[in-house]
Structures are given as C-alpha cells and as structure tokens.
Scaffold this motif. Sequence first.
Motif, PDB file in Angstrom:
ATOM      1  N   LYS A 124       0.815  -1.216   0.000  1.00 54.28           N
ATOM      2  CA  LYS A 124       0.000   0.000   0.000  1.00 54.28           C
ATOM      3  C   LYS A 124       0.847   1.265   0.000  1.00 54.28           C
ATOM      4  CE  LYS A 124      -3.717  -2.296   2.567  1.00 54.28           C
ATOM      5  NZ  LYS A 124      -4.510  -2.302   3.825  1.00 54.28           N
ATOM      6  N   VAL A 125       2.060   1.181   0.532  1.00 61.12           N
ATOM      7  CA  VAL A 125       2.872   2.399   0.701  1.00 61.12           C
ATOM      8  C   VAL A 125       4.222   2.321  -0.003  1.00 61.12           C
ATOM      9  CG1 VAL A 125       1.793   2.962   2.920  1.00 61.12           C
ATOM     10  CG2 VAL A 125       3.803   1.475   2.892  1.00 61.12           C
ATOM     11  N   MET A 126       4.428   1.314  -0.839  1.00 53.50           N
ATOM     12  CA  MET A 126       5.753   1.081  -1.419  1.00 53.50           C
ATOM     13  C   MET A 126       6.229   2.221  -2.318  1.00 53.50           C
ATOM     14  SD  MET A 126       4.605  -1.965  -4.042  1.00 53.50           S
ATOM     15  CE  MET A 126       6.213  -2.226  -4.756  1.00 53.50           C
ATOM     16  N   PHE A 127       5.303   3.011  -2.862  1.00 57.08           N
ATOM     17  CA  PHE A 127       5.686   4.120  -3.740  1.00 57.08           C
ATOM     18  C   PHE A 127       5.731   5.464  -3.001  1.00 57.08           C
ATOM     19  CE2 PHE A 127       3.816   0.965  -6.649  1.00 57.08           C
ATOM     20  CZ  PHE A 127       4.893   0.782  -7.509  1.00 57.08           C
ATOM     21  N   GLU A 128       5.543   5.428  -1.652  1.00 55.27           N
ATOM     22  CA  GLU A 128       5.628   6.652  -0.869  1.00 55.27           C
ATOM     23  C   GLU A 128       7.088   6.946  -0.534  1.00 55.27           C
ATOM     24  OE1 GLU A 128       3.075   8.722  -0.042  1.00 55.27           O
ATOM     25  OE2 GLU A 128       1.942   7.435  -1.408  1.00 55.27           O
ATOM     26  N   PRO A 129       7.432   8.224  -0.310  1.00 56.59           N
ATOM     27  CA  PRO A 129       8.826   8.546   0.021  1.00 56.59           C
ATOM     28  C   PRO A 129       9.236   7.980   1.368  1.00 56.59           C
ATOM     29  CG  PRO A 129       7.413  10.482   0.250  1.00 56.59           C
ATOM     30  CD  PRO A 129       6.587   9.418  -0.405  1.00 56.59           C
ATOM     31  N   TYR A 130      10.494   7.615   1.476  1.00 56.01           N
ATOM     32  CA  TYR A 130      11.124   7.110   2.696  1.00 56.01           C
ATOM     33  C   TYR A 130      10.521   5.800   3.176  1.00 56.01           C
ATOM     34  CZ  TYR A 130      12.677  11.937   2.602  1.00 56.01           C
ATOM     35  OH  TYR A 130      13.193  13.127   2.207  1.00 56.01           O
ATOM     36  N   VAL A 131       9.943   5.028   2.265  1.00 57.32           N
ATOM     37  CA  VAL A 131       9.448   3.698   2.604  1.00 57.32           C
ATOM     38  C   VAL A 131      10.392   2.681   1.978  1.00 57.32           C
ATOM     39  CG1 VAL A 131       7.588   2.032   2.337  1.00 57.32           C
ATOM     40  CG2 VAL A 131       7.056   4.431   2.768  1.00 57.32           C
ATOM     41  N   SER A 132      11.018   1.863   2.823  1.00 56.22           N
ATOM     42  CA  SER A 132      11.987   0.891   2.317  1.00 56.22           C
ATOM     43  C   SER A 132      11.926  -0.369   3.149  1.00 56.22           C
ATOM     44  CB  SER A 132      13.405   1.482   2.357  1.00 56.22           C
ATOM     45  OG  SER A 132      14.360   0.510   1.984  1.00 56.22           O
ATOM     46  N   SER A 133      12.092  -1.489   2.502  1.00 55.52           N
ATOM     47  CA  SER A 133      12.148  -2.779   3.208  1.00 55.52           C
ATOM     48  C   SER A 133      13.589  -3.214   3.457  1.00 55.52           C
ATOM     49  CB  SER A 133      11.425  -3.857   2.384  1.00 55.52           C
ATOM     50  OG  SER A 133      12.055  -4.008   1.123  1.00 55.52           O
ATOM     51  N   LYS A 134      14.546  -2.311   3.129  1.00 58.89           N
ATOM     52  CA  LYS A 134      15.965  -2.679   3.219  1.00 58.89           C
ATOM     53  C   LYS A 134      16.618  -2.180   4.494  1.00 58.89           C
ATOM     54  CE  LYS A 134      16.300  -2.293  -1.828  1.00 58.89           C
ATOM     55  NZ  LYS A 134      16.956  -1.588  -2.941  1.00 58.89           N
ATOM     56  N   GLY A 135      15.819  -1.646   5.419  1.00 60.50           N
ATOM     57  CA  GLY A 135      16.393  -1.150   6.660  1.00 60.50           C
ATOM     58  C   GLY A 135      17.261   0.062   6.414  1.00 60.50           C
ATOM     59  N   ILE A 136      18.400   0.123   7.112  1.00 64.17           N
ATOM     60  CA  ILE A 136      19.265   1.302   7.021  1.00 64.17           C
ATOM     61  C   ILE A 136      19.987   1.387   5.686  1.00 64.17           C
ATOM     62  CG2 ILE A 136      19.608   1.379   9.515  1.00 64.17           C
ATOM     63  CD1 ILE A 136      22.317   0.073   9.100  1.00 64.17           C
ATOM     64  N   THR A 137      20.005   0.318   4.902  1.00 63.76           N
ATOM     65  CA  THR A 137      20.705   0.347   3.614  1.00 63.76           C
ATOM     66  C   THR A 137      19.863   0.953   2.511  1.00 63.76           C
ATOM     67  OG1 THR A 137      19.944  -1.875   3.019  1.00 63.76           O
ATOM     68  CG2 THR A 137      22.009  -1.705   4.261  1.00 63.76           C
ATOM     69  N   GLY A 138      18.574   1.155   2.745  1.00 62.16           N
ATOM     70  CA  GLY A 138      17.705   1.709   1.705  1.00 62.16           C
ATOM     71  C   GLY A 138      17.357   3.157   1.982  1.00 62.16           C
ATOM     72  N   THR A 139      17.231   3.963   0.912  1.00 65.45           N
ATOM     73  CA  THR A 139      16.866   5.378   1.069  1.00 65.45           C
ATOM     74  C   THR A 139      15.364   5.564   1.074  1.00 65.45           C
ATOM     75  OG1 THR A 139      16.870   5.812  -1.308  1.00 65.45           O
ATOM     76  CG2 THR A 139      18.965   6.063  -0.128  1.00 65.45           C
ATOM     77  N   GLY A 140      14.621   4.608   0.485  1.00 68.01           N
ATOM     78  CA  GLY A 140      13.175   4.764   0.383  1.00 68.01           C
ATOM     79  C   GLY A 140      12.757   5.758  -0.687  1.00 68.01           C
ATOM     80  N   LEU A 141      13.678   6.072  -1.623  1.00 65.92           N
ATOM     81  CA  LEU A 141      13.365   7.058  -2.660  1.00 65.92           C
ATOM     82  C   LEU A 141      13.309   6.460  -4.057  1.00 65.92           C
ATOM     83  CD1 LEU A 141      15.485  10.134  -1.504  1.00 65.92           C
ATOM     84  CD2 LEU A 141      12.994   9.952  -1.547  1.00 65.92           C
ATOM     85  N   GLY A 142      13.816   5.234  -4.232  1.00 69.15           N
ATOM     86  CA  GLY A 142      13.886   4.640  -5.570  1.00 69.15           C
ATOM     87  C   GLY A 142      12.537   4.522  -6.250  1.00 69.15           C
ATOM     88  N   LEU A 143      11.591   3.843  -5.597  1.00 68.71           N
ATOM     89  CA  LEU A 143      10.266   3.656  -6.193  1.00 68.71           C
ATOM     90  C   LEU A 143       9.467   4.956  -6.190  1.00 68.71           C
ATOM     91  CD1 LEU A 143       9.204   0.131  -4.870  1.00 68.71           C
ATOM     92  CD2 LEU A 143       9.993   0.761  -7.155  1.00 68.71           C
ATOM     93  N   TYR A 144       9.704   5.803  -5.170  1.00 71.53           N
ATOM     94  CA  TYR A 144       9.023   7.103  -5.175  1.00 71.53           C
ATOM     95  C   TYR A 144       9.474   7.930  -6.379  1.00 71.53           C
ATOM     96  CZ  TYR A 144       7.894  11.896  -3.926  1.00 71.53           C
ATOM     97  OH  TYR A 144       7.439  13.184  -3.948  1.00 71.53           O
ATOM     98  N   MET A 145      10.777   7.898  -6.683  1.00 72.86           N
ATOM     99  CA  MET A 145      11.297   8.605  -7.844  1.00 72.86           C
ATOM    100  C   MET A 145      10.712   8.025  -9.124  1.00 72.86           C
ATOM    101  SD  MET A 145      15.280   9.458  -8.686  1.00 72.86           S
ATOM    102  CE  MET A 145      15.743   7.745  -8.647  1.00 72.86           C
ATOM    103  N   ALA A 146      10.595   6.692  -9.185  1.00 77.15           N
ATOM    104  CA  ALA A 146      10.003   6.040 -10.356  1.00 77.15           C
ATOM    105  C   ALA A 146       8.554   6.481 -10.541  1.00 77.15           C
ATOM    106  CB  ALA A 146      10.087   4.526 -10.200  1.00 77.15           C
ATOM    107  N   LYS A 147       7.810   6.509  -9.437  1.00 77.03           N
ATOM    108  CA  LYS A 147       6.401   6.943  -9.493  1.00 77.03           C
ATOM    109  C   LYS A 147       6.295   8.397  -9.956  1.00 77.03           C
ATOM    110  CE  LYS A 147       2.331   7.298  -6.422  1.00 77.03           C
ATOM    111  NZ  LYS A 147       2.169   8.742  -6.282  1.00 77.03           N
ATOM    112  N   THR A 148       7.166   9.258  -9.426  1.00 77.81           N
ATOM    113  CA  THR A 148       7.147  10.673  -9.796  1.00 77.81           C
ATOM    114  C   THR A 148       7.412  10.854 -11.286  1.00 77.81           C
ATOM    115  OG1 THR A 148       7.901  11.290  -7.579  1.00 77.81           O
ATOM    116  CG2 THR A 148       8.181  12.921  -9.321  1.00 77.81           C
ATOM    117  N   ILE A 149       8.408  10.138 -11.808  1.00 73.94           N
ATOM    118  CA  ILE A 149       8.751  10.255 -13.235  1.00 73.94           C
ATOM    119  C   ILE A 149       7.601   9.773 -14.108  1.00 73.94           C
ATOM    120  CG2 ILE A 149      10.246   9.304 -15.039  1.00 73.94           C
ATOM    121  CD1 ILE A 149      12.517   9.328 -12.960  1.00 73.94           C
ATOM    122  N   ILE A 150       7.044   8.606 -13.783  1.00 75.93           N
ATOM    123  CA  ILE A 150       5.971   8.028 -14.615  1.00 75.93           C
ATOM    124  C   ILE A 150       4.730   8.905 -14.574  1.00 75.93           C
ATOM    125  CG2 ILE A 150       4.405   6.061 -14.862  1.00 75.93           C
ATOM    126  CD1 ILE A 150       7.248   5.559 -15.880  1.00 75.93           C
TER     127      ILE A 150
END
Length: 681
Positions: A615-641
């Motif tokens: 439900k929130v995977m495309f929101e900013p700062y949401v990551s399942s990678k813990g401290i290694t993830g920025t949570g911006l990758g999918l949000y950036m993808a959503k913004t571009i599309i």
Amino acid sequence: MKIYTYRFVSHEDFALFIALKELNLAPNIFVMCYSGIDDQAINQEILSSIKTLLPQASIMGSTTDGEIFETEVMVHSFVLSLTTFESTNLQIELFPCDQDSFRSGQMIANEGVKLGAKVAIIVADGIVTNGDYLMDGVNSIAPSLVVAGGLAGDNGRYEESFIFCDTQIHSKSIVVGYLISDTLEVYHTKSFNWAPMGPKFKVTRADKNCIYTVDDISVLELYRKYLGSALAQKLPLGGIEFPFVFYKEGHLIGRAPIRLNNDGSVVFAGNINEGEIIQFGFGDIDAILSDAREIISDLAEFGPEKVMIFSCMTRKNFLGEDAHNDFEGLASIAPTTGFFTYGEFFHDSDHKCNFLLNETMTVLGLKEASAVSKANMQQKKNLPHKKISRHHRYSETFDALLHIGRQTALELGALNSTLNTKVEEAVKRYQASEELIIIQARSAIIGEMLSMIAHQWRQPLSIIGMVINKIRLSTMSNPTKDEALITDIDVVDRNVSYLSNTIEDFKNFFKPEVKKEWHTASKICEQLRSLADPILKMYKIELEITLNDDKQFFIYGSELVQVLLSIVSNAKDAIFEQQKENGKISIVCEYKPLKSIYRFTISDNGGSIAADMIKVMFEPYVSSKGITGTGLGLYMAKTIIEKHFRGTISGKNIEGGACIIIDFPITTKEPLLLLEPKLLA
C-alpha cells in the motif's frame, strides 16, 4: 466504634463534655483535631488541655483553611472528632518532609506494611510537601494501602502550616494515623465534577507544580487568549472556576493556580508534568452539588459509623455560600468532621494507587461492625433527601454552552488532526523533492564526468584499436596464418568495442535530457540490459525481455531506463535476500490498443512483498531494506511516470514473487507493426 464531635470552647466546657459522654472511662481514644486558629500558642494550650483531660488519647491534626463540623463550614475554630474503637488498633507516627517528599512517602508506606495497616490517615505540611511525590513514594512500596487525608492549610496565606502530634506542634512534618484491623470496613469516594472544555493543550515547560509555558506561551497569556483579559487579570483567584484538568489512571484531575511568580510562571496546587495534555475545566455549582448528592446516597447504603471529609479550599471558595450543601447530608448518616485542605489524598482501589487531588471533596467512611443494627438500617431508609435549591437561573444555558464548547473542540481537534496529517505529507514530499533535485544534480555532474572520462578513454581505445588492426593485417598477410592469434585479436577487438559502447551508454544515461525523442521498447531494453547485465550476471540472475511489438513512443528515454533500472535493482536485492537459486527477472513489453497505452510488466521470483508494504511502497522514505535503503527509488520512479509520462505505476504479488506494472499513454498514429513474440537476446 463510638464517635463524638466537639467544637472546642474552653477547658471547662470540654471537661463537662467528657463527663457527660463518660469519655474518661474509655480505654483508648483517637482524637483528630482541625484548627483554623492562627495563634499557635492557643493551639498549644488546647492540645495540652485535651491531653490533661484525656491522658489516654492519641492526638493528631493540623491547621486548616476552614473546618467542617457536622453540617457547618467553620472558620477560625478548633474542631475535634473523638473515636473509641472496639477492634481497631491505632498507631500515630511523625515523619519529616522538609527535603524529599518521595522518600517520606516510602517511609510512611514501609511503616504501614510493618504494622499491617489497612488505612493511613495522612496530614502533611501544606507548604513544603509535594503531595504528588508523597503519593508516588507510598505507591512505590504499598500501592494497596488506603490513604486518606490532605495537606494542611494556613487560611489561604501559603506561608506556614502546622502539624499536631500528641501535644507537639510541628512545621515541615507529616503526621500519620495508622488504622490496623481485620474487621474495619472502608468506603473511600470523591466528588469533583469540573467538566473539561475547549481545545487540548500541551504543557511545554514545567518544573513540578510550577508551569512556565503551555503550547509554548505563558500560562497568563493562555488564560488571556482563551478566557479573556478580565479573568486573566484576576489570577490566581480567577483560575478557581477554570482550573487545568487532565486524565490520570482514568480519573479527571484538577489543578488550580495558587500563585503568580515574577518570571511569569504560575504555581499550581499539584504537579503537572511536561508533555501532559491538559484542558480548561469548567465548574458549574449545580453539577458539582448534584455529584455530591450521589455520594450521600452511596454512603448511606454502606452505612458508616464515622465520616471524615477532606475537601479542597479552592472548592470551598468556588462554592461560596453553597459550600455546606456539598456535605450537609452526610451528617444525617454518621458523625461528620473534616477540614478544607491545600490538596487531598485519594485511594483508587481498582487501580491500587493513591493520588493527590485538587478542587475535590474526598469522603472516608469507616465502620467496624459487619452488619448495622436494624435501628440504624431503618434510620438510613428514612433519611431525608433534601432537595438543594438551584441558585443559578441559567444552569441549563451553561450546560448548552458547555456542550457547544465540547463539540466545537472535537470538530476542531478532528480538523487539526487532518491538517497535521496533510502538512506532514506535504513536508515529506517536499523533502523527497529536494532529495530528487539533489539526485538529479548529482546525475548531471556524473554525466559530465563520464563525458570527460569517455573523451579521455576514446584516444587510448582508438590507439589500441589501430594497433589491433595493424596486428590483424600483419597476421592475415603472413603465409602461415596463426589462427589462435587471430582469434585472440578478435576477442580484444570485441572488448575494446564493448568498453567504448559501455562508457557511451553510461554517459547517455546520466546526461539530462532536455527534449523528448522517438524510442521503441527494443531500444529502451537494449540500453537497460547494457547497464544491468554486468551486476545481474555477478549475482547469477537471468534477465529475460519479451518484446510483443515494435511500437514507437515519444518520451524521455533515459528517464524510462532509469525507472526500469530502479525496479530491476529492487528485484535483484529481493532475489539475493531470499538466497534464491536460478534467480530470474522478466520484462514484458506490449502495446494495449484499446486504451492507447504502452505497458512494461516487470516480474521476479524473489518472494512476495509484505501486505502492509504494497500500500505504501511508492511513498517517500518507505523501504524494506532497513538502514541500507533510502526509500526514494520507487518514489522517484512513481514521480517520473506520473509527471513526465502522465502514466501509472502499481505493484502486486504473484506466485513466487512480485510484479510491477508501468502504463503510459501514447498518441502517435504510426501503424502498429505486430511481431511474433520474441526474446531479446
């Protein structure tokens, strides 16, 4: 248990009272004293008189802010309650309270535990004792101990109060009467009934019972802002009707202002912690007295032999001429005495803890017999239910205005909560946008760096290519051709070309595009493969691309590659985390003519996405990678599309993995060249 109440007049009159009641024959007498007399020499003389006439008496008490004698509110008087017990032992102890009230509370509790006490009647110096800390100390050792009593007064001067223990008068002390019995029955109740009203506030700076700021403004300014300048100018007296209220263990607790400091802070009659959520309380005399009538009814059912009242002096001042109506009916049930305090103690038997209260009347009912006599029962049945006149013509209007205030506060609270959520989301998106700008700026810098690197690489690569061609020509012209050498030359030549193409791909990927260009899925996927293949091969993950058509679309090509690369990278991480052998990422590219959209479907076998993450995977700062993830990758993808392609991106779980679907509209009129589905090598 036998109880006698007396208002001290003189030594001779008290001697006559004792003789009439034959109290001199009683083996033990518990004498509770309440004095509104300011002259301690007179108090000392009265205590000595009591001890002379009743040498067997155990005496305790204090100075007050008013005395309760049966149905009357007394001032500057000396009221006695004399009790003879049949099966209850009494132990009176004196404790210091000039330094640590919490420690004093622990000492009181330890003594109560040692004695096996059921009730502790505590009267403490009302100037130096911190009643909240005192109760906290008791609760830390013996939370089940029933504590009654209150803080001694000095007729509203807040200068010095005094404690009586036997014939001695002490300041900065606490006297405790322990009741030890297996047959003693206890009824402890309270009446407050100030109603919370208006918005909720947060205490932002406080030290014990001294409040500096609420919602980052001074207490005086808060009263002025919400209740008007006229009332604010009357503080602290103006705050009696409108104290601060908050909930503690399910009880609505009131705290009345008692002093203004020169630094703008306000001292209250009890602690209010930093971070506490408070409201203004509204006191309506009719509502308060109605609550007191319910106590009378409940206490009559209990059938006490002795009633002790500890009521707040601010409650007395607020009720004014109605103060006696607060407890008047109790005297019809059992002999009643008490005093007006600077804070009253109350025991909650449900939560097994003790509190310091303000603006409250607490009532302690005691009886030794397990059953009352039929005569007493009949007396309770025939108790007169005195109807207290309603002095306020506008009581119903007050109720209506209070209801409006509550409802408005609820609606404003809901609106404020919604606004806070929207502001938080906006701030989060703004921060994400700022980071995207930084990422894009870094990408542009990397593009420039790669352009310089490519320029530097091309010359040595060209020289290497020329040398390889020279060696190839020399080898080919040699009558005895070295086939192995020719094969090696071809390998070197291919790798030189690969290096040249790779650096060109990276340069184009990071180069910011200022205009759209014509692209096909084949062209996009080739660039994607050139960027992704090296890392995927290192993780032994297969990238399978299926092209169902060769439709052209007018887009920012590198941005689509960036989106696909981000999704492929997430898929790679999921497969690696699952330690999946034969990891596979599939991309299906197809035109949907009915909707005039182009679709990229990216799926993997790296396990499913958690239900709460989808439900929130495309929101900013949401990551399942813990401290290694920025949570911006999918949000950036959503913004571009969404913003650059006017499309949509969504995710779902499939068998064994997850799937991301990208749709964006295309409006070109070129004829669609349908192809047989094929794999892009």
